[in-house]
Write a protein that holds these residues in place. Structure first.
Motif, PDB file in Angstrom:
ATOM      1  N   SER A  97     -11.617  -5.997 -71.006  1.00 40.53           N
ATOM      2  CA  SER A  97     -12.644  -5.393 -70.164  1.00 40.53           C
ATOM      3  C   SER A  97     -11.972  -4.814 -68.935  1.00 40.53           C
ATOM      4  CB  SER A  97     -13.698  -6.441 -69.762  1.00 40.53           C
ATOM      5  OG  SER A  97     -13.083  -7.525 -69.091  1.00 40.53           O
ATOM      6  N   TRP A  98     -12.678  -3.930 -68.239  1.00 43.22           N
ATOM      7  CA  TRP A  98     -12.103  -3.302 -67.062  1.00 43.22           C
ATOM      8  C   TRP A  98     -11.806  -4.348 -65.996  1.00 43.22           C
ATOM      9  CZ3 TRP A  98     -10.042   1.269 -67.117  1.00 43.22           C
ATOM     10  CH2 TRP A  98     -10.542   2.273 -67.931  1.00 43.22           C
ATOM     11  N   SER A  99     -10.713  -4.158 -65.292  1.00 42.78           N
ATOM     12  CA  SER A  99     -10.388  -5.021 -64.158  1.00 42.78           C
ATOM     13  C   SER A  99     -11.329  -4.715 -62.998  1.00 42.78           C
ATOM     14  CB  SER A  99      -8.937  -4.776 -63.720  1.00 42.78           C
ATOM     15  OG  SER A  99      -8.812  -3.492 -63.105  1.00 42.78           O
ATOM     16  N   GLU A 100     -11.209  -5.515 -61.960  1.00 40.82           N
ATOM     17  CA  GLU A 100     -11.915  -5.172 -60.727  1.00 40.82           C
ATOM     18  C   GLU A 100     -11.291  -3.907 -60.146  1.00 40.82           C
ATOM     19  OE1 GLU A 100     -14.530  -6.784 -59.902  1.00 40.82           O
ATOM     20  OE2 GLU A 100     -14.289  -8.401 -61.376  1.00 40.82           O
ATOM     21  N   TRP A 101     -12.015  -3.246 -59.256  1.00 39.98           N
ATOM     22  CA  TRP A 101     -11.476  -2.048 -58.611  1.00 39.98           C
ATOM     23  C   TRP A 101     -10.389  -2.437 -57.620  1.00 39.98           C
ATOM     24  CZ3 TRP A 101     -12.350   2.612 -60.469  1.00 39.98           C
ATOM     25  CH2 TRP A 101     -13.527   2.868 -61.171  1.00 39.98           C
ATOM     26  N   SER A 102      -9.400  -1.591 -57.502  1.00 42.04           N
ATOM     27  CA  SER A 102      -8.350  -1.807 -56.510  1.00 42.04           C
ATOM     28  C   SER A 102      -8.905  -1.572 -55.106  1.00 42.04           C
ATOM     29  CB  SER A 102      -7.187  -0.838 -56.765  1.00 42.04           C
ATOM     30  OG  SER A 102      -7.598   0.505 -56.481  1.00 42.04           O
ATOM     31  N   GLU A 103      -8.075  -1.882 -54.120  1.00 45.79           N
ATOM     32  CA  GLU A 103      -8.450  -1.532 -52.757  1.00 45.79           C
ATOM     33  C   GLU A 103      -8.519  -0.009 -52.627  1.00 45.79           C
ATOM     34  OE1 GLU A 103      -5.844  -3.284 -49.955  1.00 45.79           O
ATOM     35  OE2 GLU A 103      -6.385  -5.347 -50.466  1.00 45.79           O
ATOM     36  N   GLU A 104      -9.437   0.475 -51.810  1.00 46.16           N
ATOM     37  CA  GLU A 104      -9.591   1.919 -51.644  1.00 46.16           C
ATOM     38  C   GLU A 104      -8.357   2.512 -50.974  1.00 46.16           C
ATOM     39  OE1 GLU A 104     -13.168   3.075 -49.733  1.00 46.16           O
ATOM     40  OE2 GLU A 104     -14.490   2.165 -51.249  1.00 46.16           O
ATOM     41  N   PHE A 105      -8.002   3.719 -51.405  1.00 45.57           N
ATOM     42  CA  PHE A 105      -6.888   4.450 -50.803  1.00 45.57           C
ATOM     43  C   PHE A 105      -7.397   5.823 -50.377  1.00 45.57           C
ATOM     44  CE2 PHE A 105      -6.992   4.953 -55.366  1.00 45.57           C
ATOM     45  CZ  PHE A 105      -6.864   6.330 -55.577  1.00 45.57           C
ATOM     46  N   SER A 106      -6.661   6.508 -49.512  1.00 46.80           N
ATOM     47  CA  SER A 106      -7.114   7.799 -48.980  1.00 46.80           C
ATOM     48  C   SER A 106      -5.935   8.743 -48.836  1.00 46.80           C
ATOM     49  CB  SER A 106      -7.808   7.601 -47.627  1.00 46.80           C
ATOM     50  OG  SER A 106      -6.908   7.057 -46.689  1.00 46.80           O
ATOM     51  N   TRP A 107      -6.226  10.035 -48.833  1.00 48.49           N
ATOM     52  CA  TRP A 107      -5.225  11.067 -48.572  1.00 48.49           C
ATOM     53  C   TRP A 107      -5.950  12.336 -48.105  1.00 48.49           C
ATOM     54  CZ3 TRP A 107      -7.363  10.268 -53.233  1.00 48.49           C
ATOM     55  CH2 TRP A 107      -7.706  11.362 -54.017  1.00 48.49           C
ATOM     56  N   GLU A 108      -5.183  13.281 -47.583  1.00 48.27           N
ATOM     57  CA  GLU A 108      -5.758  14.514 -47.056  1.00 48.27           C
ATOM     58  C   GLU A 108      -4.971  15.695 -47.590  1.00 48.27           C
ATOM     59  OE1 GLU A 108      -7.264  16.449 -42.813  1.00 48.27           O
ATOM     60  OE2 GLU A 108      -6.325  14.460 -42.887  1.00 48.27           O
ATOM     61  N   THR A 109      -5.660  16.712 -48.064  1.00 48.94           N
ATOM     62  CA  THR A 109      -5.019  17.894 -48.624  1.00 48.94           C
ATOM     63  C   THR A 109      -4.702  18.898 -47.523  1.00 48.94           C
ATOM     64  OG1 THR A 109      -7.185  18.876 -49.090  1.00 48.94           O
ATOM     65  CG2 THR A 109      -6.151  17.608 -50.849  1.00 48.94           C
ATOM     66  N   ALA A 110      -3.657  19.737 -47.761  1.00 49.82           N
ATOM     67  CA  ALA A 110      -3.238  20.749 -46.786  1.00 49.82           C
ATOM     68  C   ALA A 110      -4.115  21.991 -46.903  1.00 49.82           C
ATOM     69  CB  ALA A 110      -1.773  21.107 -47.004  1.00 49.82           C
ATOM     70  N   ASN A 111      -3.974  22.876 -45.879  1.00 52.23           N
ATOM     71  CA  ASN A 111      -4.739  24.132 -45.853  1.00 52.23           C
ATOM     72  C   ASN A 111      -3.950  25.187 -46.601  1.00 52.23           C
ATOM     73  OD1 ASN A 111      -6.497  26.161 -45.349  1.00 52.23           O
ATOM     74  ND2 ASN A 111      -5.976  26.399 -43.181  1.00 52.23           N
ATOM     75  N   VAL A 112      -4.240  25.440 -47.835  1.00 56.11           N
ATOM     76  CA  VAL A 112      -3.545  26.427 -48.677  1.00 56.11           C
ATOM     77  C   VAL A 112      -4.552  27.422 -49.214  1.00 56.11           C
ATOM     78  CG1 VAL A 112      -1.696  24.853 -49.320  1.00 56.11           C
ATOM     79  CG2 VAL A 112      -3.774  24.947 -50.688  1.00 56.11           C
ATOM     80  N   MET A 113      -3.995  28.635 -49.441  1.00 58.90           N
ATOM     81  CA  MET A 113      -4.855  29.696 -49.981  1.00 58.90           C
ATOM     82  C   MET A 113      -5.014  29.505 -51.482  1.00 58.90           C
ATOM     83  SD  MET A 113      -4.380  33.812 -49.789  1.00 58.90           S
ATOM     84  CE  MET A 113      -4.478  33.778 -48.027  1.00 58.90           C
ATOM     85  N   SER A 114      -6.184  29.701 -51.893  1.00 55.60           N
ATOM     86  CA  SER A 114      -6.452  29.564 -53.319  1.00 55.60           C
ATOM     87  C   SER A 114      -5.844  30.727 -54.084  1.00 55.60           C
ATOM     88  CB  SER A 114      -7.961  29.505 -53.563  1.00 55.60           C
ATOM     89  OG  SER A 114      -8.206  29.509 -54.953  1.00 55.60           O
ATOM     90  N   PRO A 115      -5.174  30.509 -55.224  1.00 55.79           N
ATOM     91  CA  PRO A 115      -4.613  31.608 -56.027  1.00 55.79           C
ATOM     92  C   PRO A 115      -5.658  32.608 -56.485  1.00 55.79           C
ATOM     93  CG  PRO A 115      -3.791  29.480 -56.768  1.00 55.79           C
ATOM     94  CD  PRO A 115      -4.877  29.204 -55.797  1.00 55.79           C
ATOM     95  N   VAL A 116      -6.875  32.236 -56.550  1.00 53.70           N
ATOM     96  CA  VAL A 116      -7.930  33.155 -56.992  1.00 53.70           C
ATOM     97  C   VAL A 116      -8.174  34.236 -55.950  1.00 53.70           C
ATOM     98  CG1 VAL A 116     -10.339  33.284 -57.720  1.00 53.70           C
ATOM     99  CG2 VAL A 116      -8.959  31.303 -58.337  1.00 53.70           C
ATOM    100  N   LEU A 117      -7.970  33.899 -54.649  1.00 49.33           N
ATOM    101  CA  LEU A 117      -8.269  34.870 -53.587  1.00 49.33           C
ATOM    102  C   LEU A 117      -7.170  35.909 -53.412  1.00 49.33           C
ATOM    103  CD1 LEU A 117      -9.701  32.463 -50.883  1.00 49.33           C
ATOM    104  CD2 LEU A 117     -10.967  33.876 -52.504  1.00 49.33           C
ATOM    105  N   LEU A 118      -5.920  35.621 -53.840  1.00 52.07           N
ATOM    106  CA  LEU A 118      -4.811  36.532 -53.596  1.00 52.07           C
ATOM    107  C   LEU A 118      -5.016  37.892 -54.241  1.00 52.07           C
ATOM    108  CD1 LEU A 118      -2.072  36.825 -52.268  1.00 52.07           C
ATOM    109  CD2 LEU A 118      -1.010  35.923 -54.358  1.00 52.07           C
ATOM    110  N   PRO A 119      -5.397  38.014 -55.533  1.00 49.69           N
ATOM    111  CA  PRO A 119      -5.613  39.359 -56.113  1.00 49.69           C
ATOM    112  C   PRO A 119      -6.728  40.136 -55.418  1.00 49.69           C
ATOM    113  CG  PRO A 119      -5.437  37.694 -57.833  1.00 49.69           C
ATOM    114  CD  PRO A 119      -5.557  36.974 -56.541  1.00 49.69           C
TER     115      PRO A 119
END
Length: 524
Positions: free
Chosen positions: A422-444
């Motif tokens: 069966s599934w284990s208990e959930w781990s402790e919560e973790f966090s991260w933050e993404t950088a400000n990058v241009m989406s490849p869809v917007l470049l063309p």
């Protein structure tokens, strides 16, 4: 009446009991155990609060290799809420285990701290429940009361008839089946076979004495009167053990406090003769009553050797319950630890974790990750299933939004067809933050816009340069328009030299004078 006629009557007797079979106690039914298949076993079960106050039960574990061991149990902290209406106590038990493997079976049982048992010697012919007779009458002889009747095949004259019929029962029993009846020709009667700790009701009706030549129906029943008997033996002991033989089966019934049956179960054991081996009667049936603290349990013992000398010894006592739990089919791994997300050079994000280790390296695991935008759990929750046993897992740019803070949690389970998990208990919560990058869809889309913008800027810049150049040139003085030069040309005596060539010279000179010059000319 001869013996043959007695047996014909006995073979037609029957007792009706509830068809609900006793399959186990609440504590055993609620017992569930899982393990990490490495070092320890965890079990959970519940117990009725009132039963806990009367009887203490303990969980034991036996794996077939070591001796039977007691499992340390504490109240489940997840269910240890303030006083509520829940009538149960929830327990969690943990124990270190040395051996795991296919073929190693763990057997669990509950043991209690008191001996619960009652016994009775039964003579078959002293416990016969015949079919209801016809033309019932009661005869009184020397202070003993007997019930007389006639057989169904004919009618017989009855003896001395009684004027009163007294019936009494416990308040939860039925008048038709369970009431005790006494017939008397006086206004007093002895109430016998009372159970301690019970509430009884009684009623009386009168009839004229038929033996004296009178006939007529009974009167209506009187108003009920009730009373309570004091508690006798310890309330958790089985009581009121009775057995009746119907020619085929010896059916025994007894009463047990209802809350006790949530922790332990009772069985009926018997010996057909003193020298016989003890046997267990099965199945045991149970009948409950609303608002009554007792249940009635019963079991029918088949009688194969009928003899007038048959004397059965029956006993009601608690049984040991066992449950087989196979460790490799009940694995619950520990949750992943040290879970983190870091950015890579390719502008992706790498999920890493430390997994739970087994005794056997060939057992693989799979994982589930839930992540969401910070403070937006319900709106942005996403779930990922990860089948690879080892880290890392890569979050691509399409899975995340730029300049966003995320939170997540992770759990694991065994990924094998030979093991059940069966599934284990959930781990402790973790966090991260993404950088400000241009989406490849917007470049063309943005590239043509940028080129057009640059072309427009270049065009306007060129026109502005030409305009500024023209304004600059207009500010430069023109020698041909100078008053000094014009005055000089007028004073020159050209005389007869004025020819076409001279005119051409003047014209060329004036043309040259129109060109920009670095000479400073001052008009006066």
């Amino acid at each position: 009446m001869n013996m043959k006629e007695i047996f014909i009557i006995l073979l037609n007797l029957s007792l009706v009991f509830s068809d609900q079979a006793v399959t186990g106690s609440v504590s055993m039914k609620s017992l569930s155990c899982d393990n990490d298949y490495s070092s320890h076993m965890t079990c959970k079960w519940k117990e009725h609060k009132e039963a806990h106050d009367l009887l203490r039960i303990t969980l034991y574990q036996n794996d077939g290799i070591q001796n039977e061991n007691k499992m340390p149990c504490v109240r489940d902290p997840e269910r240890a809420l303030p006083e509520t209406s829940d009538p149960y106590i929830f327990w969690v038990c943990r124990k270190n285990i040395e051996y795991f493997g296919i073929g190693i079976n763990h057997i669990y049982s509950f043991k209690h701290n008191k001996t619960l048992e009652t016994q009775l010697n039964v003579n078959l012919f002293q416990n016969v429940q015949p079919l209801p007779p016809q033309n019932l009458e009661v005869q009184n002889s020397s202070g003993d009361f007997f019930l007389t009747w006639t057989a169904a095949e004919g009618s017989q004259g009855l003896g001395n008839a009684l004027e009163y019929e007294v019936t009494y029962k416990r308040d939860w029993e039925s008048w038709e089946k369970d009431a005790l009846r006494l017939l008397s020709n006086t206004t007093r009667c002895h109430l016998s076979h009372l159970m301690m700790g019970s509430r009884y009701v009684a009623r009386v009706r009168a009839r004229v004495q038929q033996a004296k030549g009178f006939s007529g129906p009974f009167s209506e029943w009187s108003t009920d009167v009730s009373w309570e008997t004091p508690e006798g033996q310890e309330p958790i002991q089985p009581r009121n053990l009775r057995c009746l033989f119907n020619g085929v089966n010896l059916t025994c019934s007894w009463e047990v406090k209802k809350v006790i049956t949530t922790s332990v179960i009772f069985g009926l054991f018997f010996r057909a003769t003193p020298a016989s081996a003890e046997e267990e009667c099965s199945p045991v049936y149970e009948k409950t009553f609303p608002h009554i603290p007792y249940v009635v349990q019963s079991c029918a013992i088949p009688v194969s050797n009928i003899s007038s000398q048959s004397r059965y010894h029956v006993s009601v006592r608690t049984k040991t319950e066992e449950k087989l739990i196979e460790a490799y089919k009940n694995i619950k791994v520990l949750p992943p630890t040290n879970v983190s997300v870091k950015a890579t050079e390719d502008q992706e994000y790498e999920l890493r974790w430390k997994k739970h280790t087994f005794q056997y390296n060939f057992i693989k695991q799979k994982y589930q990750v839930q992540y969401w935008k910070h403070n937006q759990y319900n709106e942005t929750l996403q779930t990922l299933n990860i089948s690879n046993d080892e880290p890392p897992f890569i979050f691509t740019l399409q899975m995340l939004s730029p300049s966003t803070k995320y939170r997540g949690k992770m759990r694991a389970m065994v990924n094998s067809a030979d093991y059940q998990s069966s599934w284990s208990e959930w781990s402790e919560e973790f966090s991260w933050e993404t950088a400000n990058v241009m989406s490849p869809v917007l470049l063309p889309v943005m590239l043509p816009v940028l080129i057009i913008t640059l072309l427009i800027i270049a065009s306007f810049s060129y026109k502005y340069f030409l305009r500024q150049k023209k304004l600059w040139e207009e500010k430069i003085p023109n020698p041909s328009k100078s008053l000094l030069i014009q005055s000089y040309l007028e004073k020159v005596n050209l005389g007869n030299w004025v020819t076409n060539s001279q005119l051409d010279f003047k014209y060329n000179l004036a043309e040259k004078m129109d060109q920009p010059s670095f000479l400073q000319v001052v008009d006066r």
